[in-house]
Design an enzyme around this catalytic site. Structure first.
Site: not given
Length: 311
Positions: A52, A54, A80, A83-84, A112-113, A210, A237
């Site tokens: 990830d 992000h 991923d 995001d973030r 998943n993002h 989750r 993840h």
């Protein structure tokens, strides 16, 4: 005049945004490229595997400093990308251009993002509107996300995926038959591949806290590897404070590549270098120094507990 990918990459390495029209063209061309790829891409080592990111753009550049720049290093990114962090657009723009420029040396797996639903909540959508003044760039990238592959196999021995395994999938061939060209569904095998997590306290599959995917234990891992004639599962993840984690008698590894996640978690990060003879080396690193002048800016995420829970 044709698309000058080298110029785009050079601009992005300086953390300069591309024009909206350029991003549209790049995403369209990337979709054409990705459409020809299987749900399971087979590659050969050596390859450097990245977890990830992000939107932590400076840390992505740190990864290239440590692991080598394209095309001199083969890269497998496990999802991923957005995001973030503060620079999701710069991060995914650079990775997309590198994939388009060096399609055999850069592999991008869906996380998943990489979905419309998640990015509307965790920062990417808001960043696109703030930096471009409209939602067009968000639409270009999220449409492109629908074409990203679901998994990669290294040397027919290492199965690589963003999240984990699924009770609906026993063999690699079953992944190849999935319809991946769509938004990630809430449930089913495609959702499981991007959402599931290992659980050392379980042997079999269980409901995930989750709210999507499953948790799975050592017996599930052992059976999957035996059926498919493989030796290892490699995934991302999950935040790892040491940058990586190895479970189940070295049958499964998690690689995490966002140091000091969200600029406040204090964790290390790593990239995994897979050698030609199957040897695996976790190259651990700390946050890039350039983050210091940016990390005090407000983020799209809410509370730290939520940051840690919903990776």
């Amino acid at each position: 005049m044709g698309l000058d990918l080298d110029a785009c990459i050079s601009q992005l390495l300086q953390k300069q945004l591309l024009a909206e029209s350029l991003i549209k063209e790049i995403c369209e061309k990337t979709k054409e490229l990705l459409m020809r790829e299987s749900n399971v891409i087979h590659i050969s080592a050596p390859v450097t595997v990245v977890g990830d990111i992000h939107g932590q753009f400076y840390d992505l550049i740190e990864i290239f400093r440590i692991g080598g720049y394209c095309p001199y290093t083969n890269y497998l990114f496990l999802g991923d990308y957005v995001d973030r962090g503060l620079f999701s657009i710069e991060t995914i723009s650079l990775l997309t251009c590198l994939k388009l420029r060096y399609p055999e040396r850069v592999q991008l797996v869906r996380g998943n993002h990489e979905s419309r639903a998640v990015t509307q909540t965790y920062g990417f959508y808001t960043e696109c509107v703030r930096k471009y003044g409209n939602t067009n760039v968000w639409h270009y990238f999220t449409d492109m996300f629908d074409y990203l592959t679901l998994s990669v196999v290294i040397d027919d021995k290492i199965f690589c995926v963003h999240g984990g395994l699924s009770p609906s999938i026993h063999s690699i061939d079953q992944i190849k038959t999935l319809d991946r060209f769509r938004e990630i569904p809430h449930e089913g095998p495609m959702a499981d591949l991007v959402w599931s997590d290992p659980d050392q306290d379980k042997d079999e599959f269980a409901i995930s806290p989750r709210g999507a995917g499953y948790t799975f234990g050592g017996e599930v891992v052992k059976k999957f590897l035996h059926i498919n004639g493989m030796s290892h599962i490699l995934r991302a993840h999950q935040l790892c404070m040491e940058g990586y984690q190895v479970l189940y008698d070295d049958r499964l590894s998690t690689v995490w590549s966002a140091p000091n996640y969200c600029y406040r978690c204090g964790n290390m990060a790593s990239i995994l270098e897979v050698g030609v003879n199957g040897e695996r080396f976790f190259n651990v690193f700390d946050a890039a120094p350039e983050n210091d002048r940016e990390s005090s800016r407000p983020m799209a995420s809410e509370r730290l507990e939520n940051v840690l829970y919903f990776l």
